[in-house]
Write a protein that holds these residues in place. Structure first.
Motif, PDB file in Angstrom:
ATOM      1  N   PRO A 509       0.671  -1.193   0.122  1.00  0.00           N
ATOM      2  CA  PRO A 509       0.147   0.043  -0.024  1.00  0.00           C
ATOM      3  C   PRO A 509       0.892   1.140   0.190  1.00  0.00           C
ATOM      4  O   PRO A 509       1.937   1.272   0.264  1.00  0.00           O
ATOM      5  N   ILE A 510      -0.044   2.460  -0.275  1.00  0.00           N
ATOM      6  CA  ILE A 510       0.974   3.672  -0.231  1.00  0.00           C
ATOM      7  C   ILE A 510       0.602   4.292   1.298  1.00  0.00           C
ATOM      8  O   ILE A 510      -0.010   5.089   1.466  1.00  0.00           O
ATOM      9  N   ALA A 511       1.103   3.537   2.223  1.00  0.00           N
ATOM     10  CA  ALA A 511       1.119   3.762   3.609  1.00  0.00           C
ATOM     11  C   ALA A 511       2.158   3.003   4.453  1.00  0.00           C
ATOM     12  O   ALA A 511       2.797   2.016   3.732  1.00  0.00           O
ATOM     13  N   PRO A 512       2.295   3.107   5.616  1.00  0.00           N
ATOM     14  CA  PRO A 512       3.257   2.464   6.340  1.00  0.00           C
ATOM     15  C   PRO A 512       2.783   0.965   6.593  1.00  0.00           C
ATOM     16  O   PRO A 512       1.604   0.539   6.549  1.00  0.00           O
ATOM     17  N   MET A 513       3.894   0.121   6.182  1.00  0.00           N
ATOM     18  CA  MET A 513       3.740  -1.437   6.372  1.00  0.00           C
ATOM     19  C   MET A 513       4.218  -1.932   7.544  1.00  0.00           C
ATOM     20  O   MET A 513       5.107  -1.554   8.228  1.00  0.00           O
ATOM     21  N   PHE A 514       3.579  -3.217   7.695  1.00  0.00           N
ATOM     22  CA  PHE A 514       4.090  -4.072   8.824  1.00  0.00           C
ATOM     23  C   PHE A 514       4.328  -3.452  10.380  1.00  0.00           C
ATOM     24  O   PHE A 514       5.410  -3.460  10.998  1.00  0.00           O
ATOM     25  N   GLY A 515       3.702  -2.458  10.465  1.00  0.00           N
ATOM     26  CA  GLY A 515       3.421  -1.691  11.946  1.00  0.00           C
ATOM     27  C   GLY A 515       4.694  -0.650  11.800  1.00  0.00           C
ATOM     28  O   GLY A 515       4.987  -0.085  13.045  1.00  0.00           O
ATOM     29  N   MET A 516       5.164  -0.348  10.758  1.00  0.00           N
ATOM     30  CA  MET A 516       6.082   0.484  10.726  1.00  0.00           C
ATOM     31  C   MET A 516       5.429   2.159  11.208  1.00  0.00           C
ATOM     32  O   MET A 516       4.465   2.460  10.746  1.00  0.00           O
ATOM     33  N   SER A 517       6.344   2.984  11.863  1.00  0.00           N
ATOM     34  CA  SER A 517       5.723   4.193  12.218  1.00  0.00           C
ATOM     35  C   SER A 517       5.886   5.155  11.156  1.00  0.00           C
ATOM     36  O   SER A 517       6.241   4.819  10.003  1.00  0.00           O
ATOM     37  N   GLU A 518       4.977   6.228  11.238  1.00  0.00           N
ATOM     38  CA  GLU A 518       4.769   7.162  10.147  1.00  0.00           C
ATOM     39  C   GLU A 518       6.242   8.010  10.245  1.00  0.00           C
ATOM     40  O   GLU A 518       6.516   8.203   9.026  1.00  0.00           O
ATOM     41  N   GLU A 519       7.006   7.984  11.031  1.00  0.00           N
ATOM     42  CA  GLU A 519       8.374   8.774  10.837  1.00  0.00           C
ATOM     43  C   GLU A 519       9.252   7.916  10.256  1.00  0.00           C
ATOM     44  O   GLU A 519       9.691   8.128   9.139  1.00  0.00           O
ATOM     45  N   THR A 520       9.335   6.591  10.606  1.00  0.00           N
ATOM     46  CA  THR A 520      10.092   5.671   9.598  1.00  0.00           C
ATOM     47  C   THR A 520       9.612   5.872   8.153  1.00  0.00           C
ATOM     48  O   THR A 520      10.509   5.563   7.167  1.00  0.00           O
ATOM     49  N   ASN A 521       8.498   5.471   7.881  1.00  0.00           N
ATOM     50  CA  ASN A 521       7.877   5.357   6.509  1.00  0.00           C
ATOM     51  C   ASN A 521       7.943   6.749   5.797  1.00  0.00           C
ATOM     52  O   ASN A 521       8.507   6.606   4.635  1.00  0.00           O
ATOM     53  N   ALA A 522       8.344   7.861   6.524  1.00  0.00           N
ATOM     54  CA  ALA A 522       8.538   9.089   5.770  1.00  0.00           C
ATOM     55  C   ALA A 522       9.986   8.886   5.414  1.00  0.00           C
ATOM     56  O   ALA A 522      10.578   9.296   4.393  1.00  0.00           O
ATOM     57  N   LYS A 523      10.907   8.374   6.091  1.00  0.00           N
ATOM     58  CA  LYS A 523      12.334   8.040   5.869  1.00  0.00           C
ATOM     59  C   LYS A 523      12.549   7.096   4.553  1.00  0.00           C
ATOM     60  O   LYS A 523      13.173   7.491   3.957  1.00  0.00           O
ATOM     61  N   VAL A 524      11.923   6.281   4.574  1.00  0.00           N
ATOM     62  CA  VAL A 524      11.852   5.077   3.713  1.00  0.00           C
ATOM     63  C   VAL A 524      11.426   5.755   2.125  1.00  0.00           C
ATOM     64  O   VAL A 524      11.856   5.832   1.065  1.00  0.00           O
ATOM     65  N   MET A 525      10.217   6.621   2.614  1.00  0.00           N
ATOM     66  CA  MET A 525       9.805   7.395   0.979  1.00  0.00           C
ATOM     67  C   MET A 525      10.875   8.521   0.745  1.00  0.00           C
ATOM     68  O   MET A 525      11.103   8.442  -0.697  1.00  0.00           O
ATOM     69  N   THR A 526      11.489   9.219   1.491  1.00  0.00           N
ATOM     70  CA  THR A 526      12.264  10.141   1.077  1.00  0.00           C
ATOM     71  C   THR A 526      13.625   9.301   0.397  1.00  0.00           C
ATOM     72  O   THR A 526      14.086   9.883  -0.681  1.00  0.00           O
ATOM     73  N   THR A 527      13.960   8.254   0.966  1.00  0.00           N
ATOM     74  CA  THR A 527      15.201   7.573   0.284  1.00  0.00           C
ATOM     75  C   THR A 527      14.685   6.887  -1.277  1.00  0.00           C
ATOM     76  O   THR A 527      15.414   7.085  -2.198  1.00  0.00           O
ATOM     77  N   ALA A 528      13.495   6.593  -1.184  1.00  0.00           N
ATOM     78  CA  ALA A 528      12.992   6.153  -2.579  1.00  0.00           C
ATOM     79  C   ALA A 528      12.805   7.257  -3.608  1.00  0.00           C
ATOM     80  O   ALA A 528      13.121   7.035  -4.681  1.00  0.00           O
TER      81      ALA A 528
END
Length: 538
Positions: A509-528
């Motif tokens: 999904p275009i949303a945090p996966m597997f219990g990932m926090s919003e902060e971590t999701n933002a970092k993953v998105m930034t890297t991508a």
């Protein structure tokens, strides 16, 4: 006489409607006219008389539509549109190609009727047939290019699939003018039909029969009869009802009426395209081929007796060639044959009505009274036809004269010297209009560069208007008060569709996966996002 063939001259075997006229000689076979007028959606019992500019010959009594008839026309069109939208693009395109051949096969009949109703020269009437054939073939052959669903880049490669669909708007209202009664009756409607829409058409009252014959050809080409409805009546009443019911409106006519239509469409939050007035400039540069430019000017100014939205009403000529150009232009203009007839030998035909004649006469008389000089023409010629006016060239036109900035829409042109190309461009851009322009030069590249500085929707280099108007892949329309929207090209068909974006997401999904926090999701998105940029992805 065949019911499909107009008479070549007046007949006297009875009136079109004995209730209205029991003695007049009619220019068309009554059974033929009756077959056409039955196509009008009308329950009022009222009719309007139509007469030809050729000798004021009576032609028909056309049934008139009420607002309730307009509503019924839209109801019929909506029923037909649902099944038409479900037909394949190939089926729709095949009907257009059949129409292409019908137009060419029936050209004599079409030309006869156009000349009867408009009074234009036969050669100008033929160009209407040719333009429609070009339009039908262009859109039929490019249908998939414009209407197929298109894949676009998704948010994430592989994971996101995105595509854009083209959905027909529904029922298009088309209000068409009298000056090109065949071409304008169909050219805007062809792409609307191809895109899966239905049409309710209101042609101008002066040229209803030509538009009705065009509708008949659509039936013969295999379009469902209910798909194209025709209504008739006064513009404020019937035109207003069209705006009230349509899903999109296409209008060609005056800027004043275009404003009202735009306001009505805005109130309903529907789209519209408007091709409106013009005061089109032609520039003859210092290196122009004078004889070629003079020949082009006669077509630019006097085709269809100047009753053409894209015709030239202002000529700007460089000092270096001014005298030679004027001599050549005046000479060619004086050599033109005038008349109101069906003969191919006529170079310039009639104005369409007394109202047009009065406007043209008033503009010329006003200019002369205020000091302009008539280089040639300037006279009404009732000996040739009730509304024939000589092709007229004016010199010394100034800003206090009516014809300086107001559209004449007749065979009248003002000619001016210019000293520099910057001055010519500024003067070409003067005023509120911006429809068409023409530039004449031996240096085509320089002509194209100057064209970019002129605020017009179409600019022709070493041609009057035919190069752009006949290039069906190129959009045609106006800037500023000459309108909005475009006919022809991709824009000419996409205006009748709604773009629909459909995106399918895979795996994640275009949303945090597997219990990932919003902060971590933002970092993953930034890297991508950084990675995609380095890879050169859009």
């Amino acid at each position: 006489m065949s019911e499909q063939t107009p008479a070549s001259g007046p007949t006297t075997d009875g009136p079109a409607d004995p209730e209205h006229d029991s003695t007049a000689a009619y220019g068309l076979d009554r059974a033929y006219v009756s077959g056409l007028t039955r196509r009008v959606v009308s329950t009022t019992g009222e009719t309007a008389a139509v007469a030809s500019p050729i000798g004021r010959t009576p032609l028909a009594h056309v049934p008139q539509s009420s607002p309730a008839d307009v509503a019924e026309a839209f109801a019929r069109a909506r029923r037909a549109q649902k099944s038409w939208a479900a037909t394949s693009i190939d089926e729709r395109a095949a009907a257009l190609l059949r129409l292409h051949d019908l137009l060419l096969d029936r050209q004599d009949e079409l030309i006869d009727l156009v000349v009867w109703e408009s009074g234009k020269a036969r050669k100008d009437a033929y160009l209407e047939v040719a333009h429609l054939a070009l339009t039908a073939r262009y859109y039929a052959r490019t249908a998939h290019e414009h209407l197929d669903s298109v894949r676009v880049g998704g948010m994430f490669p592989v994971l996101t699939r995105a595509e854009v669909n083209r959905i027909p708007k529904g029922v298009v209202g088309i209000i068409s003018p009298w000056n090109y009664p065949l071409s304008m009756a169909l050219c805007d409607g062809m792409p609307a039909l191809l895109a899966g829409n239905a049409v309710v058409s209101k042609p101008d009252a002066q040229t209803m029969l030509t538009a009705l014959l065009a509708a008949q050809l659509l039936d013969e080409a295999g379009f469902p009869p209910e798909l194209w409805q025709v209504v008739a009546g006064p513009g404020p009443e019937v035109g207003g009802a069209i705006v009230a019911h349509a899903d999109y409106v296409c209008f060609t006519g005056s800027t004043a009426t275009g404003r009202k239509i735009a306001q009505g469409c805005a109130d309903r939050l529907i789209g519209c395209s408007l091709e409106l007035g013009g005061k089109n400039p032609m520039l003859v540069l210092r290196d122009a081929d004078v004889q070629r430019a003079a020949e082009g000017a006669t077509r630019a100014v006097f085709s269809n007796a100047g009753q053409l939205c894209v015709s030239m009403e202002r000529l700007f000529v460089a000092d270096q060639v001014y005298d030679r150009f004027v001599d050549a232009f005046v000479s060619r203009t004086q050599a033109m044959t005038l008349g109101a007839s069906h003969e191919w030998s006529v170079d310039m035909g009639s104005l369409i009505s007394q109202a047009q004649l009065e406007t043209v006469t008033a503009h010329v008389e006003d200019a002369v009274a205020k000091g302009a000089h008539v280089l040639t023409g300037g006279r009404h010629r009732p000996d040739l036809g009730p509304y024939v006016f000589e092709p007229t060239i004016l010199e010394g036109v100034s800003a206090d004269m009516e014809c300086f900035g107001t559209e004449t829409f007749g065979p009248v042109v003002s000619i001016y010297r210019f000293h520099s190309e910057d001055e010519a461009v500024d003067r070409a851009n003067d005023g509120q209009y911006g429809l068409n322009a023409s530039i004449w030069t031996r240096d085509a590249a320089r002509g194209r560069a100057i064209a970019r500085r002129i605020a017009c929707g179409t600019v022709n280099v070493n041609e009057a208007y035919g190069a752009t108007f006949g290039s069906l892949g190129a959009p045609m329309g106006g800037m500023r008060e000459s309108g909005m929207g475009r006919r022809q090209g991709a824009e000419g068909i996409l205006r009748y569709t709604e773009s629909q974006s459909v995106a399918t997401q895979r795996l994640m999904p275009i949303a945090p996966m597997f219990g990932m926090s919003e902060e971590t999701n933002a970092k993953v998105m930034t890297t991508a996002l950084r990675l995609l940029n380095r890879l050169g992805r859009a």
